[in-house]
Write a protein that holds these residues in place. Structure first.
Motif, PDB file in Angstrom:
ATOM      1  N   TRP A 122       0.837  -1.199   0.000  1.00 10.62           N
ATOM      2  CA  TRP A 122       0.000   0.000   0.000  1.00 10.62           C
ATOM      3  C   TRP A 122       0.877   1.256   0.000  1.00 10.62           C
ATOM      4  O   TRP A 122       0.655   2.188  -0.769  1.00 10.62           O
ATOM      5  CB  TRP A 122      -0.932  -0.024   1.207  1.00 10.62           C
ATOM      6  CG  TRP A 122      -1.749   1.205   1.371  1.00 10.62           C
ATOM      7  CD1 TRP A 122      -2.877   1.544   0.704  1.00 10.62           C
ATOM      8  CD2 TRP A 122      -1.477   2.276   2.282  1.00 10.62           C
ATOM      9  NE1 TRP A 122      -3.337   2.759   1.146  1.00 10.62           N
ATOM     10  CE2 TRP A 122      -2.499   3.234   2.116  1.00 10.62           C
ATOM     11  CE3 TRP A 122      -0.484   2.512   3.224  1.00 10.62           C
ATOM     12  CZ2 TRP A 122      -2.535   4.401   2.853  1.00 10.62           C
ATOM     13  CZ3 TRP A 122      -0.534   3.678   3.952  1.00 10.62           C
ATOM     14  CH2 TRP A 122      -1.556   4.609   3.757  1.00 10.62           C
ATOM     15  N   ALA A 123       1.895   1.257   0.877  1.00 12.75           N
ATOM     16  CA  ALA A 123       2.789   2.419   0.953  1.00 12.75           C
ATOM     17  C   ALA A 123       3.555   2.597  -0.360  1.00 12.75           C
ATOM     18  O   ALA A 123       3.700   3.720  -0.861  1.00 12.75           O
ATOM     19  CB  ALA A 123       3.764   2.251   2.121  1.00 12.75           C
ATOM     20  N   ALA A 125       2.569   1.679  -3.324  1.00  7.41           N
ATOM     21  CA  ALA A 125       1.626   2.143  -4.349  1.00  7.41           C
ATOM     22  C   ALA A 125       1.410   3.647  -4.241  1.00  7.41           C
ATOM     23  O   ALA A 125       1.377   4.356  -5.254  1.00  7.41           O
ATOM     24  CB  ALA A 125       0.305   1.399  -4.219  1.00  7.41           C
ATOM     25  N   HIS A 126       1.282   4.157  -3.013  1.00  4.95           N
ATOM     26  CA  HIS A 126       1.101   5.598  -2.839  1.00  4.95           C
ATOM     27  C   HIS A 126       2.352   6.375  -3.240  1.00  4.95           C
ATOM     28  O   HIS A 126       2.252   7.442  -3.864  1.00  4.95           O
ATOM     29  CB  HIS A 126       0.702   5.916  -1.397  1.00  4.95           C
ATOM     30  CG  HIS A 126      -0.741   5.661  -1.138  1.00  4.95           C
ATOM     31  ND1 HIS A 126      -1.746   6.486  -1.599  1.00  4.95           N
ATOM     32  CD2 HIS A 126      -1.365   4.658  -0.484  1.00  4.95           C
ATOM     33  CE1 HIS A 126      -2.921   6.014  -1.238  1.00  4.95           C
ATOM     34  NE2 HIS A 126      -2.717   4.885  -0.563  1.00  4.95           N
ATOM     35  N   LEU A 127       3.527   5.851  -2.880  1.00  5.87           N
ATOM     36  CA  LEU A 127       4.761   6.519  -3.290  1.00  5.87           C
ATOM     37  C   LEU A 127       4.920   6.495  -4.806  1.00  5.87           C
ATOM     38  O   LEU A 127       5.325   7.496  -5.411  1.00  5.87           O
ATOM     39  CB  LEU A 127       5.962   5.852  -2.623  1.00  5.87           C
ATOM     40  CG  LEU A 127       6.124   6.105  -1.131  1.00  5.87           C
ATOM     41  CD1 LEU A 127       7.249   5.246  -0.571  1.00  5.87           C
ATOM     42  CD2 LEU A 127       6.398   7.570  -0.862  1.00  5.87           C
ATOM     43  N   GLU A 129       2.487   6.328  -7.005  1.00  8.66           N
ATOM     44  CA  GLU A 129       1.496   7.242  -7.578  1.00  8.66           C
ATOM     45  C   GLU A 129       1.979   8.680  -7.485  1.00  8.66           C
ATOM     46  O   GLU A 129       1.880   9.444  -8.438  1.00  8.66           O
ATOM     47  CB  GLU A 129       0.164   7.077  -6.851  1.00  8.66           C
ATOM     48  CG  GLU A 129      -0.928   7.977  -7.377  1.00  8.66           C
ATOM     49  CD  GLU A 129      -2.218   7.848  -6.588  1.00  8.66           C
ATOM     50  OE1 GLU A 129      -3.264   8.193  -7.144  1.00  8.66           O
ATOM     51  OE2 GLU A 129      -2.169   7.414  -5.412  1.00  8.66           O
ATOM     52  N   ARG A 130       2.520   9.038  -6.331  1.00 12.32           N
ATOM     53  CA  ARG A 130       3.040  10.395  -6.145  1.00 12.32           C
ATOM     54  C   ARG A 130       4.191  10.663  -7.109  1.00 12.32           C
ATOM     55  O   ARG A 130       4.264  11.710  -7.740  1.00 12.32           O
ATOM     56  CB  ARG A 130       3.498  10.581  -4.700  1.00 12.32           C
ATOM     57  CG  ARG A 130       4.004  11.980  -4.426  1.00 12.32           C
ATOM     58  CD  ARG A 130       4.421  12.172  -3.003  1.00 12.32           C
ATOM     59  NE  ARG A 130       3.259  11.982  -2.138  1.00 12.32           N
ATOM     60  CZ  ARG A 130       3.342  11.803  -0.841  1.00 12.32           C
ATOM     61  NH1 ARG A 130       4.521  11.777  -0.244  1.00 12.32           N
ATOM     62  NH2 ARG A 130       2.262  11.643  -0.110  1.00 12.32           N
ATOM     63  N   TRP A 131       5.095   9.686  -7.252  1.00  9.69           N
ATOM     64  CA  TRP A 131       6.239   9.848  -8.139  1.00  9.69           C
ATOM     65  C   TRP A 131       5.782   9.961  -9.594  1.00  9.69           C
ATOM     66  O   TRP A 131       6.281  10.799 -10.339  1.00  9.69           O
ATOM     67  CB  TRP A 131       7.186   8.662  -7.957  1.00  9.69           C
ATOM     68  CG  TRP A 131       8.385   8.715  -8.850  1.00  9.69           C
ATOM     69  CD1 TRP A 131       9.464   9.533  -8.726  1.00  9.69           C
ATOM     70  CD2 TRP A 131       8.615   7.922 -10.007  1.00  9.69           C
ATOM     71  NE1 TRP A 131      10.354   9.283  -9.733  1.00  9.69           N
ATOM     72  CE2 TRP A 131       9.857   8.298 -10.532  1.00  9.69           C
ATOM     73  CE3 TRP A 131       7.889   6.923 -10.643  1.00  9.69           C
ATOM     74  CZ2 TRP A 131      10.392   7.718 -11.662  1.00  9.69           C
ATOM     75  CZ3 TRP A 131       8.422   6.342 -11.772  1.00  9.69           C
ATOM     76  CH2 TRP A 131       9.655   6.740 -12.260  1.00  9.69           C
ATOM     77  N   ASN A 133       2.841  11.002 -10.667  1.00  9.93           N
ATOM     78  CA  ASN A 133       2.158  12.288 -10.852  1.00  9.93           C
ATOM     79  C   ASN A 133       3.154  13.434 -10.971  1.00  9.93           C
ATOM     80  O   ASN A 133       2.956  14.354 -11.759  1.00  9.93           O
ATOM     81  CB  ASN A 133       1.174  12.551  -9.712  1.00  9.93           C
ATOM     82  CG  ASN A 133      -0.057  11.679  -9.817  1.00  9.93           C
ATOM     83  OD1 ASN A 133      -0.401  11.202 -10.895  1.00  9.93           O
ATOM     84  ND2 ASN A 133      -0.714  11.466  -8.695  1.00  9.93           N
TER      85      ASN A 133
END
Length: 142
Positions: A122-123, A125-127, A129-131, A133
């Motif tokens: 999960w962590a 995936a969020h990192l 996604e941020r990268w 974007n």
């Protein structure tokens, strides 16, 4: 010996695979023979891997970093690593059987395994996604 741009013949591949296997067995058994009397027999596999890494790094640095390892060693180790997935099958089956022997603690262990797997995913995936974007906004401005 062929260069990296050439391919190995079947005979060279077979000799390379046997030589790689013999190299691994010799290093491992030597470490077992040396470290068993010292009471470190269970660590001899790990020590053998470290010794093999040192041998291969020394070989590569002595011959020059750009020359690399021989093609027969690289090809055969790739084949051994790709086909060695079956080596973990008995270990996985044994671990699965042992899990059911835990009784009431089985659900706690499974919960810990699920959480320790899902939280990093999960962590990540969020990192990611941020990268992604940030990278897409950087390319849009140029």
């Amino acid at each position: 010996m062929p260069t990296s741009s050439e391919s190995l013949t079947l005979k060279q591949q077979i000799i390379g695979m046997v030589a790689t296997l013999v190299f691994v067995i010799i290093v491992r058994e030597t470490c077992v023979i040396i470290f068993q009397p010292l009471g470190l027999g269970s660590a001899s596999n790990l020590i053998g891997m470290i010794v093999m890494l040192v041998i291969l790094l020394t070989w590569r640095f002595r011959r020059g970093w750009h020359n690399g390892l021989p093609l027969w060693l690289t090809n055969s180790s790739n084949i051994w690593l790709k086909d060695s997935g079956f080596a973990f099958l008995p270990i996985s089956a044994g671990a699965g059987l042992l899990l059911f022997g835990l009784g009431e603690e089985l659900w706690r262990i499974l919960a810990i395994l699920a959480i320790s797997t899902c939280l990093p995913l999960w962590a990540f995936a969020h990192l990611a996604e941020r990268w992604l974007n940030e990278n897409s906004s950087d390319t849009g401005q140029s």
